[in-house]
Motif scaffolding. Sequence first.
Motif, PDB file in Angstrom:
ATOM      1  N   CYS A   1       0.839  -1.203   0.000  1.00 11.46           N
ATOM      2  CA  CYS A   1       0.000   0.000   0.000  1.00 11.46           C
ATOM      3  C   CYS A   1       0.874   1.252   0.000  1.00 11.46           C
ATOM      4  CB  CYS A   1      -0.909  -0.002   1.220  1.00 11.46           C
ATOM      5  SG  CYS A   1      -1.847   1.531   1.385  1.00 11.46           S
TER       6      CYS A   1
ATOM      7  N   CYS B   1       1.613   2.954   4.695  1.00  6.96           N
ATOM      8  CA  CYS B   1       1.313   1.937   5.706  1.00  6.96           C
ATOM      9  C   CYS B   1       2.059   0.652   5.367  1.00  6.96           C
ATOM     10  CB  CYS B   1      -0.190   1.720   5.858  1.00  6.96           C
ATOM     11  SG  CYS B   1      -0.928   0.575   4.705  1.00  6.96           S
TER      12      CYS B   1
ATOM     13  N   CYS C   1      -5.832  -2.724   0.325  1.00  9.90           N
ATOM     14  CA  CYS C   1      -5.065  -2.572   1.569  1.00  9.90           C
ATOM     15  C   CYS C   1      -5.894  -3.025   2.759  1.00  9.90           C
ATOM     16  CB  CYS C   1      -4.637  -1.118   1.739  1.00  9.90           C
ATOM     17  SG  CYS C   1      -3.824  -0.817   3.321  1.00  9.90           S
TER      18      CYS C   1
ATOM     19  N   HIS D   1      -6.712   0.771   4.036  1.00  5.38           N
ATOM     20  CA  HIS D   1      -7.129   1.836   3.122  1.00  5.38           C
ATOM     21  C   HIS D   1      -8.004   1.371   1.974  1.00  5.38           C
ATOM     22  CE1 HIS D   1      -3.363   3.423   5.012  1.00  5.38           C
ATOM     23  NE2 HIS D   1      -4.151   4.460   5.164  1.00  5.38           N
TER      24      HIS D   1
END
Length: 331
Positions: free
Chosen positions: A141, A145, A171, A174
Amino acid sequence: MVGTQINGAPHAGTSLVQSMAFATAARLHDRHGLPVEVRFSALDNAPHELVTDPASGHRYQQAYAQVLGTDGITDLVGNLYRPLFDALSERLGVPYGVEAYSRQQATVLFRETWLRVLPRLDAARLWLAPSTGVPHLRVPCPYSCGWAEKYAQRTRVELAGRGLAHVSAVCLHHGPYKATITPTGGGYLDLATLYRNMVKELAALAETGVLQVMVKGADWMPGSLLVDGAHQAVGLTPGQLPARLFCPMIVAETGAKLSKSLIRSGEAALPAGAEPWMLDTRKWPGTVGEFADRLLNLAGLLLSHPRHFFRSYSAAELSRLMSVPTGSPTT
Ligand SMILES: [Zn+2]
């Protein structure tokens, strides 16, 4: 070329392969007058954290590179590997270089090689992923992260023209994201082992004027057959396959590879004849210089006959061989 996953402390098997790379390079230099160099590939894409996503049930990983960052990886290699490399290099007069996988995947050569092989990947997919037919590509990602689906179940790759690919994935935190891959930039290319070795070796073959020799432990031998199948599926002839040197493996008394992960996780005790330093070479009872001397003495024994390479050695035998006085007859 000697590559090592840099997860945790160096293991005796790893030090053995590394010292064999230096010893072999020195012999090539002495016998043939060739300029030689050992290149250490630090595989910082090794998983650092693993979790299961409660929503999808998929495994997610954060690699060393994403957790530690460039400086953290440099420090880790400096602490765990450089002292032995410096000692080996100094004793043999063989220079060495360190390249983290993160840096390698960012090079134009590696990315162009991957983009070039992508249209032919279908022909190689069963070699690279015999059980699923889908070679994994992880693009962590991008929202700082760094999580990636370990088995890339929801990662899609689309070639969007010459030198351009789009990757989409999901992700852990996300949701869906996209990355663009070009020769000079874009998402981080984390390829599964067989896939990565195919691309790495194809890139190595593209380097002119240098013969790269892949130095590995014998446990990689079955894997290299699959990589060779993949190479030929994408168009190499057998004569173009890369040169490789397989070094002996250290095994427990059961015949299984001496495994630090099994022992550390408490699933196995230290095997008979094994010593603590074999699982963590920092526990060697002496100086790094003495460790290097012992390893090079052992390398001399092993290099005295090719048959010594096509065997595994028990931890107890390793212990005995490492205590053979330097300069004693090669018996
Ligand atoms: Zn994320």
